[in-house]
Each structure stands twice: as C-alpha cells, then as structure tokens.
Design a protein around this motif. Structure first.
Motif, PDB file in Angstrom:
ATOM      1  N   VAL A  49       0.817  -1.221   0.000  1.00  0.00           N
ATOM      2  CA  VAL A  49       0.000   0.000   0.000  1.00  0.00           C
ATOM      3  C   VAL A  49       0.853   1.275   0.000  1.00  0.00           C
ATOM      4  N   PRO A  50       1.939   1.357   0.807  1.00  0.00           N
ATOM      5  CA  PRO A  50       2.771   2.567   0.739  1.00  0.00           C
ATOM      6  C   PRO A  50       3.313   2.828  -0.672  1.00  0.00           C
ATOM      7  N   LEU A  51       3.659   1.758  -1.397  1.00  0.00           N
ATOM      8  CA  LEU A  51       4.142   1.920  -2.781  1.00  0.00           C
ATOM      9  C   LEU A  51       3.025   2.467  -3.667  1.00  0.00           C
ATOM     10  N   ALA A  52       1.793   1.989  -3.450  1.00  0.00           N
ATOM     11  CA  ALA A  52       0.652   2.496  -4.223  1.00  0.00           C
ATOM     12  C   ALA A  52       0.435   3.982  -3.945  1.00  0.00           C
ATOM     13  N   PHE A  53       0.605   4.383  -2.680  1.00  0.00           N
ATOM     14  CA  PHE A  53       0.502   5.809  -2.335  1.00  0.00           C
ATOM     15  C   PHE A  53       1.582   6.616  -3.056  1.00  0.00           C
ATOM     16  N   LEU A  54       2.792   6.088  -3.079  1.00  0.00           N
ATOM     17  CA  LEU A  54       3.907   6.789  -3.719  1.00  0.00           C
ATOM     18  C   LEU A  54       3.661   6.946  -5.217  1.00  0.00           C
TER      19      LEU A  54
END
Length: 435
Positions: A49-54
């Motif tokens: 999820v953090p990668l998707a946010f980035l």
C-alpha cells in the motif's frame, strides 16, 4: 484568449494567505481516502500500500505541475473550469468538461461525507441506526456549506485549524506505530503489479484535492508566486503523511485484518498502539479530516458553478438561473453532495471519484498543451501527466467494471449527460436568438 474570465476583483486579494491556501490543499487531499480506503487498497496491493501511495503521488505531481502553471497564468475563482475555456475556447467541449468536473467534485465531497459518517459510527461502536447516519451525513454537508457562505477567508482559517490537529495526530500515530512494530515478524504479502496499479488508481482520490487550491487563486495577493508554492507544498506534506501512516499500518496489522476492518483500519491500528485513547484520537482526527475535505471540496465545486454561471459563454448549461450567484451555487452543490452520499456506498463512491478526476485531469492537461506557450509549461511533462492519468484510469476502470459495474455505469451516464446537457442548452439558446 478571453481575459474577462480571469481574476478581476482586487478588493478580494489577501482573502487567502499562502498558509491558508496550502491548508486548503491539504484539507482537500487528506480526507476520507486515507482513513477509509486503506482496507480497499490493501485488497489489491497487499502490504505494498505505501508503494501504491507513492505511485499516486508521483502521478499527481505531473498534474500539479500542469495546474500550477495554468493557475499562475490564468488566475480565477473558476480554477479548472476557466482552464478548459482558455485551452479549448467557449463551446460544447469546454462546457461539457466543466459540467463533468463539477459532478466529479460533488462525488468527491460525497466520499468525504461518507467517510465522516463511517468514523462517527465506528466511534460509537457501530450501533448508530441507518436513519441517524443519514441525518449526520446531511448535517456535516450543511455545516460545511454554511462555512463556505461566510467567505474564503474563514474557509481557509477553518482548514488550517482542522488540518493542523489532523497532521499532528497522524505523525504521532506513525511514530508510535513504527516504534511498536515487530520488524522481525513482518513479511510482505499479496499485491501483483496489476493490483498495485489498481490500488494506486483507487488511492489517487487522496491527491485530487490539489485542484481545490486553483479555485482560490482569485483571492490571492500574488497567485503567480503563491499558487504553485501552495500546491506543491500541500502535495509534499500530504505524501509524507500518507507514506508514514500507511507504513505504520502495514507493519502493525496482518493483511487479512486490514481487509476485514476495511473502512476503519486506521482507528483499529491506533488501538493496537495506544489502546482506547489511540482509537478515539484517530477517530476524531478522521472526523476532522473528512469534514475539512468536505469543506474544501464544496468550496471548489461551488466556485466552479458560480464562476462559469456568471460567464455564460463558458457554459450555458451552468448559466441557468438556478446557479446565478454564490448562494444558489452552494445550495445546489450541497444538495447534490447529499444525494450522492446517501445513494452510493463509500467504496463505490471512492472509485467513482478517482475515475472522474483521472479523466478530468488528463483532458485538462491535454488542453494545456494547446496553450503551453502562454503558461511556460514544458510539453514533455504535460504528455507524461496525460499518459500516467490515462494508465491509472484504464487499470481502475477495468477493475471497477468487474467489481462494481453500477459505479462505472453511473459515471458513464454522468459523462454523457454532461455533454448532452451542454449541447442541448446551446442549441436551445441558438433557437431563441433566431426567434
């Protein structure tokens, strides 16, 4: 190029400071998406999820560049509604786009209102009746509408106050969450490349609020300097908060628990860190963030409606008497938001909002290419923005058709109706002139 569309009222200058404009942008972005879509995003991206946010932030940065250049060159309370006319000229294309993006803002505000109600219910143990929840939905929208009636200065101050409290609580939670995390027991799970792309598309709604700042450009003392700074500052600060919070959540909670808790993942993660107090603090910050987002988004929607209605060459469909002034525009906007928030569930309205803005930003950026010499923007960056927005739009649309076809159909109807209404209105105006 119609200079009559641009900022003309110097008396309103200084209504919004750089700080307030940045807070408005953060308020437009840091709403229900962060608090209520984490679970939905994790069902596609897993612990990535953090990668998707980035990815969402990087995608948004190209559109922010486009909007900042447009807003600095063409300051107006109409924001993106003015950009379309300056790019495509007055006509069915710009009018239809403006109607559709007006609807997109209403959908986004409905998402934030639904998020507010979700966390209100969570805070009270999930025992509130459906009728009471609907009353709360209408109440928060009407309160934000009233705040907007009091002027842009108060809107900016209200955003700054609410967002200040939200950011502090999120940063404290992130620090405590990462400190409490079991790094040895943590392992990556779920999330294909396609799933991460879909999650990035879903989470894109968390960044669409930068467009709200463009609607405040006519109330800025020096929009050419302040607008780009406010937009990029808001994006950077929000991205840092999103990465910190989502990292803390995936470190604290097993993936299956994130997906089950869905609409209130963040509050449950805070409960793991600080018990009942953490749960209550994050739930209250969610309420503040969602309320701030409703406030900022209604501000943008009503500004678009009022601005283009006052300039009938922009959109004759929005120039009807029902939108002839700010009060009428705010009233119609708030009613539209209430209807959408009551009809669609939170997850579906989130997908609709992201799809709508991905498409709107791609189209407006394409129009920007037509006038890039006036704005000083670099075409290569604009083409990158278009490619990224359309890629995320395609990935999310395919997923939406498979999982929530009613949302895709509703959005298609809104798109067709926007251009159909604009074409019908202009044809009717021509016939009246002939007679």
């Amino acid at each position: 190029m119609n200079s009559g569309l641009l900022k003309q009222n110097p008396k309103q200058a200084k209504d919004i400071s750089l700080f307030s404009a940045t807070a408005l942008g953060i308020g437009g972005m840091m709403g229900a998406g962060l608090y209520s879509l984490l679970g939905l995003a994790s069902s596609h991206a897993g612990t990535h999820v953090p990668l998707a946010f980035l990815i969402g932030a990087i995608a948004a940065s190209f559109s922010v560049y486009s909007y900042a250049k447009l807003g600095a060159a063409f300051p107006s309370s109409g924001g993106a509604a003015t950009f379309t006319v300056m790019s495509f000229g007055p006509g069915i294309i710009s009018g239809g786009i403006n109607l559709f993006q007006y609807i997109a803002y209403l959908i986004a505000a409905a998402l934030y209102a639904a998020g507010f109600v979700e966390y209100t219910n969570t805070l009270f143990g999930g025992d509130l009746s459906p009728i009471l929840l609907k009353c709360i939905t209408a109440a928060i929208i009407l309160i934000c509408t009233f705040l907007n009636l009091l002027g842009p200065s108060l809107v900016g101050k209200a955003e700054a106050f609410a967002i200040g409290l939200v950011v502090i609580s999120l940063l404290v939670f992130s620090a405590m969450g990462i400190h409490h995390a079991d790094f040895k027991g943590y392992h990556m799970a779920g999330g294909s490349i396609e799933g991460i792309a879909v999650a990035a598309g879903i989470l894109y709604i968390n960044f669409q609020g930068f467009g709200v700042v463009a609607n405040s450009s006519s109330a800025m003392k020096s929009p050419q300097k302040e607008l780009p700074l406010a937009m990029f500052s808001a994006l950077i600060l929000v991205t840092i908060a999103y990465l910190a919070v989502s990292t803390a959540v995936v470190l604290l909670m097993p993936l299956n628990v994130m997906q089950v808790d869905n609409g209130h993942v963040l509050a449950d993660a805070a409960k793991l860190v600080a018990g009942k107090l953490g749960f209550v603090v994050i739930s209250i910050s969610a309420l503040l963030a969602c309320a701030a987002a409703v406030n900022a988004t209604i501000f943008a929607a009503s500004n678009i409606a009022a601005d283009v209605a006052q300039k009938k060459e922009v959109s004759s469909a929005l120039g009807n008497t029902v939108l002839k002034n700010n009060l009428h525009a705010l009233t119609v906007s708030s009613i539209g938001v209430i209807v959408l928030a009551l009809i669609f569930p939170l997850s579906e309205v989130g997908q609709m909002a992201s799809l709508a803005f991905l498409l709107v930003y791609a189209v407006i950026t394409y129009g920007h290419i037509r006038v890039h010499k006036q704005t000083g923007a670099k075409p290569k960056i604009l083409w990158c923005a278009i490619a990224i927005n359309l890629s995320l739009f395609t990935a999310l649309l395919i997923n939406t058709i498979q999982t929530a076809p009613s949302s895709a159909i509703a959005l298609l109807i809104a798109l067709v109706a926007s251009f159909g209404l604009e074409a019908f209105s202009r044809l009717k105006s021509k016939r009246l002139k002939l007679h």
